[in-house]
Design a protein around this motif. Sequence first.
Motif, mmCIF file in Angstrom:
data_model
loop_
_atom_site.group_PDB
_atom_site.id
_atom_site.type_symbol
_atom_site.label_atom_id
_atom_site.label_comp_id
_atom_site.label_asym_id
_atom_site.label_seq_id
_atom_site.Cartn_x
_atom_site.Cartn_y
_atom_site.Cartn_z
ATOM 1 N N ILE B 84 0.832 -1.207 0.000
ATOM 2 C CA ILE B 84 0.000 0.000 0.000
ATOM 3 C C ILE B 84 0.867 1.258 0.000
ATOM 4 O O ILE B 84 0.629 2.192 -0.772
ATOM 5 C CB ILE B 84 -0.904 0.020 1.267
ATOM 6 C CG1 ILE B 84 -1.938 -1.106 1.205
ATOM 7 C CG2 ILE B 84 -1.580 1.371 1.439
ATOM 8 C CD1 ILE B 84 -3.069 -0.844 0.259
ATOM 9 N N ALA B 196 -6.201 -1.685 -0.840
ATOM 10 C CA ALA B 196 -6.522 -1.814 0.594
ATOM 11 C C ALA B 196 -7.607 -2.853 0.802
ATOM 12 O O ALA B 196 -7.569 -3.650 1.745
ATOM 13 C CB ALA B 196 -6.941 -0.465 1.150
ATOM 14 N N ARG B 204 -8.690 -0.532 6.043
ATOM 15 C CA ARG B 204 -8.985 -0.309 4.625
ATOM 16 C C ARG B 204 -9.949 0.843 4.400
ATOM 17 O O ARG B 204 -9.834 1.583 3.416
ATOM 18 C CB ARG B 204 -9.486 -1.574 3.951
ATOM 19 C CG ARG B 204 -10.705 -2.211 4.584
ATOM 20 C CD ARG B 204 -11.075 -3.462 3.784
ATOM 21 N NE ARG B 204 -12.198 -4.155 4.386
ATOM 22 C CZ ARG B 204 -12.068 -5.227 5.172
ATOM 23 N NH1 ARG B 204 -10.866 -5.722 5.433
ATOM 24 N NH2 ARG B 204 -13.127 -5.794 5.692
ATOM 25 N N VAL B 207 -7.908 4.056 4.645
ATOM 26 C CA VAL B 207 -6.991 4.165 3.509
ATOM 27 C C VAL B 207 -7.760 4.554 2.249
ATOM 28 O O VAL B 207 -7.374 5.468 1.514
ATOM 29 C CB VAL B 207 -6.225 2.838 3.282
ATOM 30 C CG1 VAL B 207 -5.447 2.880 1.979
ATOM 31 C CG2 VAL B 207 -5.297 2.561 4.452
#
Lengths: 245, 827
Positions: B84, B196, B204, B207
């Motif tokens: 990521i 994510a 997630r 993000v």
Amino acid sequence: MRGARRGLSLLPLLAGVAAFAVAADDPYQRQRARMLEEIRADYVDTAIHIDKEAADPRVMDAMASVPRHEFVTPDMRRLAYANRPLPIGHGQTISQPYIVAVMTDLLNVRPGDRVLEVGTGSGYQAAVLAELVAEVYSIEIIEPLAAQAAARLQRLGYDNVVVRHGDGYYGWEEHDPFDAIVVTAAASHVPPPLIAQLRNGGRMIIPVGTRFLVQELLLVVKDETGSVTTKQLLPVRFVPLTGGH
Amino acid sequence: MKLQPPSVRDDADTAARPPLLSVTLLSAIALAYEVLLMRLLSIVQWHHFAYMIISLALLGYGVSGSFLTIAQHRLLQRYALSFIVNAALFAVSLVICFHAAQRIDFNAEEVLWDPGQLLRLAAIYLLLAVPFFFIANAVALSLMRFRDRVQRIYAFDLVGAGMGSVSIVSLLFVAFPAPALMLLGALAFACVGIAAWELSLQTRGRVAAAAAVAAVVLILGMDELELAISPYKGLPQTLRVAGAEVVSEHSSPLGYLSVVESARVPLRHAPGLSLRATDEPPRQVAVFTDADNMTVITKDSGDPAAFRYLDSVTSALPYHLLSSARVLILGAGGGEDVQQALHHGASHVTAVEVNPQIVDIVRDRYGDFSRHLLDRTGVTVHVSEARGFVSRDQHSYDLIQLALLDSFAASSAGLYALNETYLYTVEALRTYYKRLRPGGYLAITRWIKLPPRDTLKLFATAVEALRRENADDPGLQLALIRSWQTSTLLMKNGVLNNADKSALKRFAADRAFDLAWYPSINESEANRFNLLRQPYFYQAATSLLGPRSHEFLDQYKYNVRPATDDRPYFSHFFKWRVFPEIVALRGRGGMPLLELGYLILVATLLKALIASLVLILLPLFSLKGPPPGAMVQRRYGRTRVLWYFFAIGIAFLFVEIGFIQKFLLFLHHPVYAIAVTLSAFLVFAGLGSAATERAIESGRHRRTAAFAVSGIVVFATLYTWILDPLFAKLVAQPTLSKAVVSVALIAPLAYCMGMPFPLALARLGATAQHLVPWAWGINGCSSVISAVLATLCAIHFGFVVVVLLAVVLYISAALTFPRASAMGQGL
């Protein structure tokens, strides 16, 4: 370098001092002398193309007297006398000293001459010419450059140069004919009005190439009968072919 | 699943499956970014610098390899987060690094006097390498983390890249290059969000929200990026003049067009105008492509006298040897040559222009201005690439005019050396020649350079073309005239007769043009008006036509040998022999002699080699050494790994570049041809990679690799023989079916090419995992070297040799396929 910088800081102080005193203390004198040496060396090198082993001494004197450092931007002063073109802003350049010398030399000017310049730029070429001839008329298309060059030339005492902002394509009819013409502005062709304003027996010089790299010098010659020919000169020692054909 | 490694790591890594969707999309964006950078840099600088900068920026892949060799353990422990973060940094750097690079004031022309310029150049490509570094990290980490599924990840990586190449071309039809960059940044952020979810990150939601905000910000700021174009290019120079302004801008993959009107000072574009001319061109509007290469649209008020200036240029010559001609103009641009043909009473004009936007500008916006030049009766316009048009065309003409297509500045600085052009090859001239009616002319105008280059190469090409057309005496069919600025070469379908000769002499004398060649020319006629130190052009023409032409070609200080379709570098004039002489002249004005483009290519290769050595050798030495007794075995194994990945890295691009050239000549359109062939190569290589899954599962790595290499050898060799005749047969087919044929031909070759990399990588993953990033880095570096080396080889030996070299490299790779035993014991 240190000397140059100290010289710069002293310049305002020296402004009021008499001219000979400035010359004696001119911090650029040595750099200028070195520049002249380089021009001489380049001349020897390129003799095969320009048919001369050395420049006209008067041209060299002119190159020796014009304070080139006054024609460049402050950040370029330390390089002012290097034998190379320098950027002067507005996408323009001040030509390499050797090229200025050759161009001036090829014009074969005499003291009483009247010269037209299209593309004033920094005003350096005009100043060199002003040392050699009676009158220089110079046209610059970029307005801020024209204003700067005019002010600069006036400040340096070049009273025989007139700078005008405008389009140089049609020359300067009020003052024609000209004994010599220098065209440094980019043009897609040689403007017919300029050829018309060239006196019989006169010469016009045009550097061909890009802003930094002169590929060739185009010398336009108008003979006594008014017929026009060109001469294409390579400003560098190079022959394309060795051996026979 | 024999070789599957002992399941996932025992830390808190949440990723159960590789994030294939994000890998695909990120790879697509990375390739799109690469293509877009080429466009952007061609606009702000010049094409060859763009080429250099991108080649070197791709070293980001190599750096990634050595970085991961050192950092792999730490990063793999937190694979999901590392992926990521790298994806996010890719998205950020993609936009920011270009911004930063634009702020560096680099002027190519000053390099010779100012070594500081080289540092600036280095800073530019280092900055632009950053995004490639991050994307390479993300992909390589996935390959290492899921080492049992490398073939699948690599497949998605390739397919993604293939999609990227097609998508960016499509995007460039609707978006300007600068906003397109912001859009790519936004898409990259979207990928971060997707990743994510794919990696089931605990955070997630947050993000994805952050990525979405970043993407929106970039989309909102899409128009904020201003391109900092070099002030020495044609467009900024023209805009310095008060009253000159850009009135409209257009963009497509073919180029970035700026239409400039100059209200106060006319543009007066009339290159090559005779010194005896008294006429000035009428009002004009300029169209710049990529901020340079100006073409003009001229005001037509219906007064034919306004176009008299078009009779005072060298390209007007053929009209004085013909009457009411059927004319074909190749490279119509703003229509100047069409106007010239009409001015000289052409009975019909067919105008061919590759860029439809230029045609639209002339037709629509300047329809009234040009008095509907392109829509007049007797004028037909075709939007097509010139060579392709002539190959398909069934008509014949009295005159085919090949216009001055490139700008003088770029041409004189030798900046086109790397440009392949199929317009000026021996084969091209023969194609044009075949379309001439008996007594018709091919006319080609070029800028004069001193010392002469283009004009002579063109003359040599014409002589060669006529020889191959079985002309008894090529000299009888050729004429060459010059002004100080341009030259025009005529190639007649037939022998120039006395009437032609006297018309030609009259035309030249009236305009103070010099004659350089016509049958029965006398040396005294060759240097009368535009005096050269010697009548170079005449001397060269005589030599090229004489029995000792080879001697002349050898002795001449520039390469003026005819260009061919196999070595289509018309503007490559450089000869190494002259290098020392010219270098000695640097700083003395010798620079314009240098033919910069070629040297930049060589410099790029050297830099890439040095950087690659550092990047490959450094990590090699940093690897922890095994016990002293195992040394010999270890070296042996590692050398094999090095060579294997290096060889396939070089060979893959050699084949790709070699054949893209072939297909370019078949599909002709520069943009579509490259987009179609490149993506076909990548997508089918991806499928090939995916197909290695079973071989890997059953441990047949080496045998499958040998099979794949045999396939490559067979297809590549076969194609070098059969493509030419096959393409000749299909030349008249519609573009779509030609594209289908191309893809079908590429498919089996590319499929095989997709296999060697994942097969060897899977073997390494199973037996020597610490070498995986290293192999990845070697492959990255060799790809960089390969792109540059392929061009260099093509310039000197032709594309056929490039492909054959690749075949040899593939065979050598097959012989050095990493052995399971050597790996296991030695490493």
